[in-house]
Design a protein around this motif. Sequence first.
Motif, short mmCIF file in Angstrom:
data_model
loop_
_atom_site.label_atom_id
_atom_site.label_comp_id
_atom_site.label_asym_id
_atom_site.label_seq_id
_atom_site.Cartn_x
_atom_site.Cartn_y
_atom_site.Cartn_z
N ASN A 72 -50.32 29.01 -20.45
CA ASN A 72 -48.90 28.71 -20.27
C ASN A 72 -48.13 29.95 -19.86
OD1 ASN A 72 -49.05 26.02 -20.74
ND2 ASN A 72 -48.56 26.18 -22.92
N THR A 75 -53.29 16.09 -21.33
CA THR A 75 -54.25 16.02 -22.43
C THR A 75 -53.75 15.10 -23.53
OG1 THR A 75 -54.66 18.31 -21.88
CG2 THR A 75 -55.75 17.46 -23.85
N GLY A 112 -48.89 17.79 -19.33
CA GLY A 112 -49.07 17.13 -20.63
C GLY A 112 -50.11 16.03 -20.59
N GLN A 142 -46.68 11.35 -20.27
CA GLN A 142 -46.98 10.76 -21.58
C GLN A 142 -46.15 9.49 -21.78
OE1 GLN A 142 -46.10 14.16 -24.02
NE2 GLN A 142 -47.97 15.22 -23.43
#
Length: 604
Positions: free
Chosen positions: A309, A54, A52, A29
């Motif tokens: 997860n 998405t 991460g 990100q």
Amino acid sequence: MNPFIELGIRHDIVNAISELGFEKPTPIQEQSIPVLLTGSNDFVGLAQTGTGKTAAFGLPLLELLDFEENYPQALILCPTRELCLQITNDIKNYAKKMGNVQVVAVYGGANISDQLRQIKRGVQIVVATPGRMLDIINRKAIDFSKVKFVVLDEADEMLNMGFQEDIDSILSTTPEEKKTWLFSATMPSEVRRIAKKYMKDPFELTMGEKNTGNVNIEHEYYIVRARDKYAAFKRIVDFNPDIFGIVFCRTKIETQEIAEALIKDGYNADSLHGDLSQQQRDKVMKRYRDRNLQLLIATDVAARGIDVNDVTHVINYSLPDEVENYTHRSGRTARAGKTGVSISIINAKELGKIRQIERGLGKRFVKVEIPTGFDVCEKQLFSIVHKVHNVQVNEPQIEQYIPRIMEEFKEMSKEDFIKRFASIEFNRFLDYYKNAPDLNAPLEEGRRFERNDERGIDRGNGSGKSEFTRLFINLGSVDEFNRGDLLGYICNQTKISGRTVGKIDVKGVYSFFEVQNADVDKVMTGFKEADFKGRPVRIEISGEGSSESRGGNYPRREGGYNRERSGGEKREGGYNRDRTSASGGFRDFSGKRKEDRPERRRRF
Ligand code: AMP
């Protein structure tokens, strides 16, 4: 300042993701958001699942689209229904505090009219699997002529699943000038080709090495005889009482068989494969996600896009044919910065395949011994002890029963009570594992790979005699040592080089490690006066002074039923030798030699 604000994300989105627990950006990100926010680049991101991704593309989309307009502006293509729903849900969550963000999930196996209705009402973001998307395009039910961004998520998976042509057709309905963002866990030449085909001078971002698995994953393998595979697998599961795992098989039939056998043996497992209806698959996935299932037995295809997860272990019951598939399988664990273990159970002939995967990933795999029955019992016992220690007591509910409970136990000492309490589950495992055979492939089969241990040390001297001595140490995982910690501790204590230490096998309250024969005295001297947290550290040469040679014995009872399916115990008759404990002296739980382990009594 919130680091997402610094990256250029606005407050209402940052507030929403803060509620999801995103405090700071993940590496992908951090690096992709500033690039994508410009809206002027094509983009290729090579990243594992669970990193991460998405939010890496979702947050910039929320910044770049015009939500006052109600036509499709972004199309996200992904390989599976599960991933499609996940992405849709995630984006809706990020946009929770924004007005009029319409996201629709388009996927097969569900009612198309609902999806068409949602599209008609007006959407800005379409998240879709290729097959159903094409169906809707062919019905002329959607207009992609004003799409600004196309995201191809898990591009390698989409190609693996044969969606190349569908993707071509879908993209041909979008404008030339749109920007394309491609994410992929691996970069086989097919993905490279589509990147070339659809993109102009893309910005490329590689998180970690190409095709390299997540650094938080430990890769382990066990070598067993083919006929012992199921028993070995169960033993590994029993050795990990808190396992929340995905078990990969190669075929639907194998998947089904393993799941059925496990269920019959009292495990909390179910299967996921292509012969199940969508409804059945959803049901299994829901149970797994809700943690009502501990083990999900799946084929590669069925498990694609599974995004759960906290998966602790991926178990390769059968190895995949391709390195890429191994990367995908193992990527189901160690998500969102957590650690995880990817285990392969192989026979000696498959060692070449492990080496091939190692080369593909650029990572060494660690060979681990199948735990003995004793190891399992010990691990289970301490799992119970920890559970009792950590349990949340519901005071108001339990209070009313306390007087009756106290009455029942009023004659019993605390020690006696605790022993009985711990024995409830423990006895089951003792019964189960009495007479448990060694399931590691025997030396004759293993000799070929004896020369190399997990850290690539050449252990042979050509004479057939080992240059290494196996030593016992009375410290183990209950002292919070893993292999690396123990290596560090040994080297620190003895000043021998870590490069000369051979295989390290961390057990519960003890461990084994190998040192070069020439270093044995140095190790003995180094540990002579050593103590660990006030407890003397004891080193023994493996095989010397063992409880076995002193006549110690693993708890053995008559008449208990035997759950090991492979029939190994029967074949090996009264075989009651647990290989690694031959030097421990800690082999029984019956109270013998308790003086050797006062620390464990204290734990009670
Ligand atoms: P993904 O790779 O997008 O499937 O994300 C994997 C998991 O990490 C998801 O459960 C996300 O909710 C979570 N996640 C993504 N970004 C962050 C972040 N910055 N902080 C904490 N968790 C995150």
